[in-house]
Design a protein around this motif. Sequence first.
Motif, short mmCIF file in Angstrom:
data_model
loop_
_atom_site.label_atom_id
_atom_site.label_comp_id
_atom_site.label_asym_id
_atom_site.label_seq_id
_atom_site.Cartn_x
_atom_site.Cartn_y
_atom_site.Cartn_z
N LYS A 1 -18.32 39.72 6.52
CA LYS A 1 -18.88 40.79 7.34
C LYS A 1 -18.33 40.67 8.75
CE LYS A 1 -23.34 43.02 8.19
NZ LYS A 1 -24.80 42.92 7.94
N ALA A 2 -17.99 41.80 9.34
CA ALA A 2 -17.47 41.84 10.71
C ALA A 2 -18.30 42.83 11.52
CB ALA A 2 -16.00 42.26 10.73
N ILE A 3 -18.72 42.40 12.72
CA ILE A 3 -19.52 43.24 13.60
C ILE A 3 -18.81 43.34 14.94
CG2 ILE A 3 -21.73 43.51 14.79
CD1 ILE A 3 -23.06 42.06 12.50
N LEU A 4 -18.65 44.56 15.43
CA LEU A 4 -17.93 44.82 16.67
C LEU A 4 -18.90 45.32 17.73
CD1 LEU A 4 -15.24 45.27 18.27
CD2 LEU A 4 -15.13 47.53 17.19
N LEU A 5 -18.89 44.67 18.90
CA LEU A 5 -19.68 45.14 20.04
C LEU A 5 -18.78 46.03 20.88
CD1 LEU A 5 -21.22 42.61 19.02
CD2 LEU A 5 -21.83 42.13 21.40
N VAL A 6 -19.14 47.30 21.00
CA VAL A 6 -18.25 48.27 21.64
C VAL A 6 -18.99 49.01 22.74
CG1 VAL A 6 -18.80 49.96 19.84
CG2 VAL A 6 -16.75 50.27 21.21
N ARG A 7 -18.34 49.14 23.89
CA ARG A 7 -18.91 49.91 24.99
C ARG A 7 -18.64 51.40 24.77
NH1 ARG A 7 -20.63 46.60 29.03
NH2 ARG A 7 -19.85 44.46 29.01
N THR A 8 -19.37 52.21 25.49
CA THR A 8 -19.28 53.65 25.26
C THR A 8 -17.88 54.19 25.55
OG1 THR A 8 -20.17 53.96 27.49
CG2 THR A 8 -21.71 54.13 25.66
N ASN A 9 -17.17 53.58 26.50
CA ASN A 9 -15.83 54.08 26.80
C ASN A 9 -14.76 53.47 25.90
OD1 ASN A 9 -15.88 51.49 27.90
ND2 ASN A 9 -14.49 52.03 29.57
N GLN A 10 -15.18 52.75 24.86
CA GLN A 10 -14.24 52.15 23.92
C GLN A 10 -14.33 52.78 22.53
OE1 GLN A 10 -15.69 48.14 24.25
NE2 GLN A 10 -14.27 47.61 25.89
N ILE A 11 -15.10 53.86 22.44
CA ILE A 11 -15.26 54.52 21.15
C ILE A 11 -13.92 55.00 20.60
CG2 ILE A 11 -16.33 56.48 19.96
CD1 ILE A 11 -18.28 54.30 20.65
N ARG A 12 -13.03 55.46 21.50
CA ARG A 12 -11.72 55.94 21.06
C ARG A 12 -10.95 54.83 20.35
NH1 ARG A 12 -8.26 59.01 25.45
NH2 ARG A 12 -10.12 60.29 25.29
N MET A 13 -10.99 53.60 20.89
CA MET A 13 -10.32 52.48 20.24
C MET A 13 -10.97 52.16 18.90
SD MET A 13 -7.84 50.40 20.42
CE MET A 13 -7.34 49.03 19.37
N LEU A 14 -12.28 52.28 18.84
CA LEU A 14 -12.99 52.07 17.58
C LEU A 14 -12.49 53.04 16.52
CD1 LEU A 14 -15.44 50.96 15.88
CD2 LEU A 14 -16.78 52.80 16.92
N ARG A 15 -12.36 54.31 16.89
CA ARG A 15 -11.90 55.31 15.92
C ARG A 15 -10.44 55.05 15.52
NH1 ARG A 15 -16.71 55.91 14.43
NH2 ARG A 15 -18.08 57.04 15.88
N THR A 16 -9.64 54.54 16.46
CA THR A 16 -8.25 54.19 16.13
C THR A 16 -8.22 53.08 15.09
OG1 THR A 16 -7.48 54.82 18.33
CG2 THR A 16 -6.06 53.34 17.06
N ILE A 17 -9.07 52.08 15.25
CA ILE A 17 -9.15 50.98 14.28
C ILE A 17 -9.53 51.53 12.90
CG2 ILE A 17 -10.44 48.93 13.63
CD1 ILE A 17 -10.62 48.26 16.62
#
Length: 623
Positions: free
Chosen positions: A345-361
């Motif tokens: 299991k992998a959990i990512l802590l992401v800030r609101t201005n990092q959502i774009r990187m999250l979607r890229t992943i």
Amino acid sequence: MLESVTEFRQLDLADTLLSALDSMGFVSPTPIQAASIPLLLTGVDALGKAQTGTGKTAAFSLPVLNKVDLSQHKPQAIVMAPTRELAIQVAAEIKVLGQNIKGLKVLEIYGGASIVDQMRALKNGAHIVVGTPGRVKDLISRDRLHLDEVSTFVLDEADEMLKMGFVDDVTWIMEQAPASAQRVLFSATMPPIVKQIVDRFLRNPERIDVAGENRTVSQVSQQFWIVKGVEKDEAMIRMLETEENIDASIVFVRTRQDTERLADWLSARGCKAAALHGDIPQSLRERTVDHIKRGVIDVLVATDVVARGLDIQRITHVFNYDIPFDVESYIHRIGRTGRAGRSGKAILLVRTNQIRMLRTIERVTKSRMEEIQLPNRDAVAAARLTRLGQELESQKEQATLEAFVELVGKLQETIDVDATTLAAMLLQRQQGNRPLFYKGPDPMIAAIDREQQRRERRGNDDRGTRNERGGERRSNNSADWDTYQLQVGREQGIQVKDIVGAIANELGLSKEFIGAIKLAPSHTFVQLPKKMSAEVSAQLKKLRIRQNDVKAVVVEGEVLREHRPRNSGSRDGGRGGYRGNRDSNGGERRFDRNRGSDNRGGNRGSANSDRPRRPSGERSNNA
């Protein structure tokens, strides 16, 4: 070949290797193993493309072991890895695979360990050498590592090796290789520098590509939490204590300083945690890895490079405390779990201005992450109480308790309390920094409420006045804004993105509700809406940025020029915020809030990166 090979026994491997695989419970090869082993056994040069966690170590190790000649004492195979940890890991796996080959000598060589001991080991003989390029080159130059009997050269994780600056060392070593030696290269990606090495040193290589399906990603359940309401440190302890079926975990951070800080913070709250980074002496790094394997510690706080190649069966969870800079790093991170068919299991802590990187992943890995909510404090306390109950349950039958029963009686007489009160006192003492119940409101609940209010405000704004095109927009009248002075500035290492991030995350205000910002050495001016709720105003009074109280106060006068409408016809096209340099009247930082990477600082990329330029006099917080 990939489809026809379904068991290791179908491959032309020695009985000693097959018996070792049976004892380890391995019957069927992974795709990279099924494709690679038959080719490598023929002695041809090969170029393999495979992600981490696919079993490529065994893919090149088994053919090497299959043809090892125990009567020769000089190295017959050289395996090069980018990091010490990966070299140790590869050597350990080769030893396990060759456990039934009597007299086999596998030697790992790397910087940070005694070169005298390594030279002595080479003098005594070694069949297979696994090392980092720098130390391999050093020992060849000293005429202590001889290549005249080497029949196989392997470059593992070649892209990472060359990215780390080992181009010259690898090139020099390959130039010393015997002309007849087999050359094998494995890489997750094929950047130009890797292609240059392939074109120069590999002779008509067979190509093995099983990267189309990322088995590591498919074996790992992926989730993310949007940072809000509580600090990330507090979030980590909540997740570590409430996650189900968690054994051991790795927490990835970006800097060496953060490994030490977070590991100390977790340890102070009862977690068995340790830091792992490049500045730690090699002997201590090896001991730390051994400790997590044996259960002495449960949480490893690490940077990307030193954790590369770690394969520890206990690792069930990977936490991305800091979002990685690129997708490849993310894949390598979560590849520390879900290996060799195991789930993770992998959990990512992401800030609101990092959502774009999250979607890229998500797009690149062809996976979809589930958004989760952080457990509230009551859930954490309940988990602690359950764990305590389980520990006490296992102790109640111990014979040694009789002596403590007598002590209880003596303590009751000494301090004149009943057994229930005494038990409560001992329980309170035992909990330490890990409360079994909380008093007062949970900031996470307040954050959820703020998010709901923000959505409601956005809905009300969307129903506001329509413009001449029939669209909808909120008012940009300067009368709608108050100017606040925050008692933090560049002297405290504050950047504009820190101001925006703190307001967005702690107050729950989206970028539409943050006006112009002027950053000065000792203070900052920022425009915020006049009509803020009482709760948001209260949060503003308690706001802290980089551990500094901002002590926000409303100021009068034209300290900031009027906030410009976003659709005023500028080149920004309504994307939000201001762009350009500071104005002539001193220090105003104008910026595009949709640009940049991490509120915590740092971004990598080309020279024309869209990260806002740092004002003169501002200190960098990047590690």
